[in-house]
Every structure is written in C-alpha cells, then in structure tokens.
Design an enzyme around this catalytic site. Structure first.
Site, PDB file in Angstrom:
ATOM      1  CD  GLU A   1       9.323  13.478  11.585  1.00  0.00           C
ATOM      2  OE1 GLU A   1       8.529  12.966  11.945  1.00  0.00           O
ATOM      3  OE2 GLU A   1      10.689  12.631  11.632  1.00  0.00           O
TER       4      GLU A   1
ATOM      5  CE  LYS B   1      -0.755   3.282   2.908  1.00  0.00           C
ATOM      6  NZ  LYS B   1      -1.581   4.505   1.768  1.00  0.00           N
TER       7      LYS B   1
ATOM      8  NE  ARG C   1       0.490  12.501   2.194  1.00  0.00           N
ATOM      9  CZ  ARG C   1       0.836  12.887   3.505  1.00  0.00           C
ATOM     10  NH1 ARG C   1       1.644  14.386   3.440  1.00  0.00           N
ATOM     11  NH2 ARG C   1       1.524  11.988   4.187  1.00  0.00           N
TER      12      ARG C   1
ATOM     13  CB  CYS D   1      12.908   9.305   7.883  1.00  0.00           C
ATOM     14  SG  CYS D   1      14.660   7.921   7.553  1.00  0.00           S
TER      15      CYS D   1
HETATM   16  P1  NAD Z   1       2.229   9.296   7.788  1.00  0.00           P
HETATM   17  O1  NAD Z   1       2.666   8.820   9.002  1.00  0.00           O
HETATM   18  O2  NAD Z   1       1.290  11.032   7.204  1.00  0.00           O
HETATM   19  O3  NAD Z   1       1.593   7.911   6.180  1.00  0.00           O
HETATM   20  C1  NAD Z   1       2.908   6.851   6.098  1.00  0.00           C
HETATM   21  C2  NAD Z   1       1.964   5.764   5.306  1.00  0.00           C
HETATM   22  O4  NAD Z   1       0.561   5.456   6.866  1.00  0.00           O
HETATM   23  C3  NAD Z   1       1.036   5.674   4.651  1.00  0.00           C
HETATM   24  O5  NAD Z   1       0.832   5.061   3.434  1.00  0.00           O
HETATM   25  C4  NAD Z   1      -0.039   6.721   5.307  1.00  0.00           C
HETATM   26  O6  NAD Z   1      -1.613   6.333   4.328  1.00  0.00           O
HETATM   27  C5  NAD Z   1      -0.180   5.331   6.161  1.00  0.00           C
HETATM   28  N1  NAD Z   1      -1.459   6.320   6.825  1.00  0.00           N
HETATM   29  C6  NAD Z   1      -1.580   7.610   7.477  1.00  0.00           C
HETATM   30  N2  NAD Z   1      -2.572   7.203   8.614  1.00  0.00           N
HETATM   31  C7  NAD Z   1      -2.782   6.850   8.464  1.00  0.00           C
HETATM   32  C8  NAD Z   1      -3.581   6.341  10.285  1.00  0.00           C
HETATM   33  N3  NAD Z   1      -4.152   6.817  10.742  1.00  0.00           N
HETATM   34  N4  NAD Z   1      -3.618   4.591  10.299  1.00  0.00           N
HETATM   35  C9  NAD Z   1      -2.834   3.545   9.170  1.00  0.00           C
HETATM   36  N5  NAD Z   1      -2.673   4.348   8.699  1.00  0.00           N
HETATM   37  C10 NAD Z   1      -2.002   5.246   8.178  1.00  0.00           C
HETATM   38  O7  NAD Z   1       3.792   9.215   6.684  1.00  0.00           O
HETATM   39  P2  NAD Z   1       4.503  10.320   6.068  1.00  0.00           P
HETATM   40  O8  NAD Z   1       3.612  11.602   6.132  1.00  0.00           O
HETATM   41  O9  NAD Z   1       4.192   9.977   4.564  1.00  0.00           O
HETATM   42  O10 NAD Z   1       5.974  10.376   6.238  1.00  0.00           O
HETATM   43  C11 NAD Z   1       6.617  11.171   6.731  1.00  0.00           C
HETATM   44  C12 NAD Z   1       7.267  10.291   7.640  1.00  0.00           C
HETATM   45  O11 NAD Z   1       7.216   9.093   7.985  1.00  0.00           O
HETATM   46  C13 NAD Z   1       7.392  11.318   8.817  1.00  0.00           C
HETATM   47  O12 NAD Z   1       7.797  11.374  10.172  1.00  0.00           O
HETATM   48  C14 NAD Z   1       8.910  10.398   8.435  1.00  0.00           C
HETATM   49  O13 NAD Z   1      10.100  10.702   9.573  1.00  0.00           O
HETATM   50  C15 NAD Z   1       8.799   9.019   8.637  1.00  0.00           C
HETATM   51  N6  NAD Z   1       9.275   8.615   7.973  1.00  0.00           N
HETATM   52  C16 NAD Z   1      10.859   7.245   8.656  1.00  0.00           C
HETATM   53  C17 NAD Z   1      11.530   6.224   7.894  1.00  0.00           C
HETATM   54  C18 NAD Z   1      11.996   5.892   8.993  1.00  0.00           C
HETATM   55  O14 NAD Z   1      13.547   5.323   8.273  1.00  0.00           O
HETATM   56  N7  NAD Z   1      12.162   5.645  10.145  1.00  0.00           N
HETATM   57  C19 NAD Z   1      11.914   6.476   6.459  1.00  0.00           C
HETATM   58  C20 NAD Z   1      11.262   7.463   5.509  1.00  0.00           C
HETATM   59  C21 NAD Z   1       9.971   8.323   6.230  1.00  0.00           C
END
Ligand code: NAD
Length: 491
Positions: A384, A175, A179, A283
């Site tokens: 963050e 999935k 965005r 990240c």
């Molecule tokens: P996000 O948490 O909004 O979304 C991540 C995924 O989860 C997406 O596929 C989204 O559709 C899904 N999602 C969103 N809300 C949800 C919910 N309530 N329940 C279940 N699924 C849900 O993250 P984002 O804005 O797409 O990405 C940025 C974030 O990801 C930042 O916090 C960044 O630090 C983190 N990130 C972490 C790493 C790492 O290796 N630790 C790597 C890349 C990004």
C-alpha cells in the site's frame, strides 16, 4: 506565533493534558505548525473511561427516542458549520476544499442514519412458542466503547462510529488521529452545544499509549479502529486477548480492471479521480490498474493525459484538484517506492516527484505518478503506497485479472470498467473484496450499507455503518417467559 495545545474533552469539560510530550500538527501544504497535540497519559485515559462509565449508568436508561434528539441537533450544527469544518480539514489534512466538503457530507449521512436507530435496534418476539410461553430477543447497549481513527478522513471516519454508539445507548470515547486532531475538536464543540449529558461522548488525544490503555481497560466493552493493516491487526489481537468485541479496518491496494470495450474517456476521468483524489490517500483509492487485452494502449494513453492535466496545489486555493500528502516522511516514503518500482522494471509514464508548487515550496507535494508494466510480484505493486501513484499491469483475459486480484493480501475494493453485463456479473461474483464497483472508481458504501472490507483490510465480523453498526453496538438478550393461563385472575 504561539500555537494552541489541543485539550481533551473529559466528562463534558475541556481540559489540557498534563502530558510531557507533544506532537506538532502541521499544515501539509505549508509545513507550518498549527497546533500542539498532547500524548495524553495512561492516568488520563483512566479518567476518561471512569467518566464515561459513570455517564453510562444514566444514559442507557434515556429513551432511545430522546437519545437521537441530540443527533438531530448535531446534524443541524454540522450543516451550519460545514464551510468552517471543511476549511479545518483542508488545513490539517491537505485535501481540497471540495474533497473536505464531500467528506463532511458522508459523515453527516451517518448522523442521519443513526437517527433511525429507534427502528433499527428493535427486537423480536415469538408468542406461544409452547403453551403459555413467549420468547423475545431484545437489544441492549454494551457499555463504554471506543474508536481510534486515522488521519485521512478526520471527520467522516469518527462519524462512522460516534452517532451509532451513543444512539444505541453506549457512552463513547474517541482517540482521533495524532496527525489530524483539529476537526474532531471542533465537532465535539458542536456536540457540546447539543446539550448532550456529560461523559456520553469524550475525546482523548494521544498515540499508542492511549490506544493500549483503552484496549486494556476492563470497562471498555468494544473497540473500533481504522488504520494501517499492521496496527489494525495488532489492536484486534489485543482486544481479542482482552475478551472484547472489535472491528479493525486496515490498509488496501485497490485494483481497477479495464476491459477493452469500456468507454475509455469516461474510464480515464473516473480512474484519475479515484487514484489522485485526496492525493491517493483514500483507503478506496485505485492504486493498481489492470488492463485486459487492447485496453493496455487505449486506457494508458487516456489515463496519462488525464493525470498530467491535474492541478496540484494548496487545497484552499481555487481550481486546485490535488493537495499534498500528509507529512514530509510520507512524501519520502512514497518517493522511494516510486524509485524502487522503476528499478524493478516499471516504466515511468509520469513521474510526480519533481512537482513544486509556487508559493508553497515547503509543502509535501507530489504529482500524479504512473508506472507501467510493473511486475505484479514487485514491492510497489504489492505494498500500500498511500500516495498518488498507480501501477498499470496488463493481462490478456478477465480471468487473469480476477486471479491477480484474488492473490493479493488486501480486500477493500475492486472495480471493473466494461459495457458488458455478463463480464460485470462474473466479476461481482468472483472477486474477493468486500466493496465492488462496476463503472465506478470509488465504491464507497453509503451510510446505510456496511463498509465491507475483507482479508487484510478488515479484522472482525461486523463492519462500520448502517445495520452492522447497530449490531456491533448492541448485545442481544433472549428472554423466555411462562405465564400459565390458570394464573389469570378474574378482575
Ligand atoms: P495508522 O495505522 O498510522 O494510525 C491509525 C490510528 O492508530 C491512529 O489514531 C494512530 O494514533 C493509532 N496508532 C498508530 N500506531 C499505533 C500502534 N502501534 N498501536 C496502537 N495504535 C496506533 O494509520 P494512518 O496513517 O493514520 O491512516 C492511514 C491508513 O489507514 C492506511 O493504511 C489506510 O488504508 C487506512 N485506512 C483504512 C480505511 C478502511 O476503511 N479500511 C479507511 C481509512 C484509512
């Protein structure tokens, strides 16, 4: 101009979702809608899992040496389409073309590493643990597994999971981010060209409803998620409540520590690349610079100069060094955190809120922003921000820098800049983060090392990539066999 609805890839076929709700996918540099993404239905999630489960019954029996042939083909197809894929990443995600190419290279590395799975998933055997008895441990796949990925690396992060999962004999469902779903649509098109059997790898677009349906589905054996900490924690808890194996990577607030003996010109350049590359939406982006002693003056001056010279613009244009942030909401959120930081006592050494890019006035641009002397307990120093914003905090000694880092809730990465080996050794040993950089600004592990987040940056035991991925995607079976000598027939 009408825009495309993004289809799902279920049982080896592209199908439009019957969803009633859609999200507009926008180019963040122009604000133009470039596609419509369906919020697929729970019933469709059931169909994708059922197809993956049917495929698993055959796929697990395909020899591992044959399974990886599809990955060798995928690698060549990714290489051949690298420029087109890089352009797609820039269009949907905003990063510069060079950053998109770099992300793809990192993704391809994971495909290459997974081609070594015939050796990586070998078992162990001990002969004669007792008279006539041998004991062995073999690794078997789990079944149907899924990954849920974030917007900021639309190709690389799905490739942290997909190649390992299928090479180990599982079938896999992605999935992608709601965005930035276009890049993986293309990569699944390439996977289809490899001739991989139907249902081995599937793609379903959607939001929370799809994620929850996947995590709750009894036929899903393991869940990988990368996203913000709140989502990672909630999905980890839900997977655990369902008795599932899970690895959920969360957010970060990455510090870099600068000692006064560091080579400041080099540090300023590396730190600016870390903080402002991908518009601060990595990240592993440095978002806190902790200067020790005299470094306060020397580093801050060089860093502000370096940040000022960064060219902000449309990632497809030549010479651009920093693109926009992902959405208009994200830009407003980052701008309000800058405002808050200034109110809480941070000195705005550089304010990127006024940046406009000629020809792209509707784009979600922000320039590099530096807040000095922000109180360490203030919101902007703790949260963050996920934008091109850095807080500079000064402390007198390295011990205080390490203590400040270890008080933080996240543990994704910390970096140290110094020419002193003993200070580097102390930092490496004492700092509480899963990834550490010495004289580096983005300590991103190469594909055969685990991507080791700690604390609120990671929920689980086994991380993405390399051997950890092989362990995550296999379960061990121990077999003990007795074959008494007396049963040996004389042939
Ligand atoms: P996000 O948490 O909004 O979304 C991540 C995924 O989860 C997406 O596929 C989204 O559709 C899904 N999602 C969103 N809300 C949800 C919910 N309530 N329940 C279940 N699924 C849900 O993250 P984002 O804005 O797409 O990405 C940025 C974030 O990801 C930042 O916090 C960044 O630090 C983190 N990130 C972490 C790493 C790492 O290796 N630790 C790597 C890349 C990004």
């Amino acid at each position: 101009m009408p825009v495309d609805q993004i289809p799902n890839f279920i049982n080896g076929e592209w199908k439009n979702s019957a969803a009633a709700e859609f999200l507009d996918i926008r180019n963040p540099a122009t604000a133009e809608t470039i596609a419509r993404m369906p919020l697929s239905l729970t019933a469709e999630t059931g169909q994708v899992v059922a197809a993956a489960d049917r495929a698993y019954q055959e796929w697990r029996l395909v020899p591992v040496t044959e399974r990886i042939q599809y990955l060798f083909r995928l690698k060549h197809l990714l290489e051949a389409d690298l420029e087109d894929l890089a352009r797609t990443i820039t269009l949907e995600c905003g990063k510069t073309l060079d950053e998109s190419r770099g992300e793809l290279r990192r993704g391809i590395e994971n495909v290459e590493t997974a081609c070594g799975i015939p050796a990586l998933m070998q078992g162990q055997i001990s002969q004669d643990i007792a008279r006539g008895i041998d004991e062995m441990m073999i690794r078997q796949p789990l079944g149907v597994v899924c990954a849920i990925t974030p917007f900021n690396f639309p190709a690389m992060i799905p490739l942290w999971f997909l190649p390992y999962a299928i090479a180990c004999g599982n079938t896999f469902i992605l999935k992608p981010s709601d965005r930035t779903p276009l890049t993986m649509r293309k990569i699944f098109g390439l996977l289809e060209k490899t001739g991989i059997p139907k249902g081995v790898a599937s793609l379903i677009n959607g939001g929370r409803q799809v994620v929850e349906a996947l995590v709750d589905h009894p036929k899903i054996s393991a869940v990988s998620l990368v996203g913000s900490t709140a989502v990672a924690k909630a999905v980890y808890a839900r997977a655990a409540a369902n008795g599932k194996r899970a690895q959920c990577q969360g957010g970060a607030k990455n510090p870099i520590v600068v000692l006064p003996d560091a080579d400041m010109e080099m540090v300023a350049k590396i730190a600016a690349d870390s903080s402002f590359g991908c518009a601060g939406q990595r990240c592993l982006a440095a978002s806190l610079a902790v200067t020790v002693g005299e470094a306060k003056k020397t580093f801050t001056r060089a860093f502000v100069d370096m940040a000022k010279s960064r060219k902000v613009g449309y990632g497809l244009d030549q010479g651009v060094e920093m693109g926009p942030v992902i959405t208009a909401e994200s830009r407003s959120r980052v701008a309000s955190l800058i405002e808050r930081g200034a109110k809480d006592g941070g000195k705005l050494m550089l304010d990127g809120r006024g940046v406009k890019v000629k020809g792209y006035e509707k784009g979600y641009f922000l320039g590099p922003t530096i807040l000095q002397d922000l109180p360490p307990e203030s919101e902007a120093a703790q949260t963050e921000i996920f934008g091109p914003v850095v807080a500079v905090i000064s402390v007198p000694k390295i011990e205080e820098a390490i203590a400040l880092i270890n008080r933080g809730r996240y543990g994704n990465m910390a970096c140290l800049f110094t020419t002193n080996g003993s200070a580097a050794r102390k930092f490496r040993s004492e700092v509480e983060t899963g990834n550490v950089g010495i004289n580096l600004g983005v300590a991103a592990p190469i594909a055969f090392f685990p991507f080791s987040g700690w604390k609120e940056s990671f929920f689980g035991d086994l991380h993405a990539q390399g051997r950890h991925a092989v362990e995550f995607y296999t379960q061990t079976k121990v077999v003990i066999e007795r074959w008494p000598k007396e049963w040996t027939r004389k042939f």
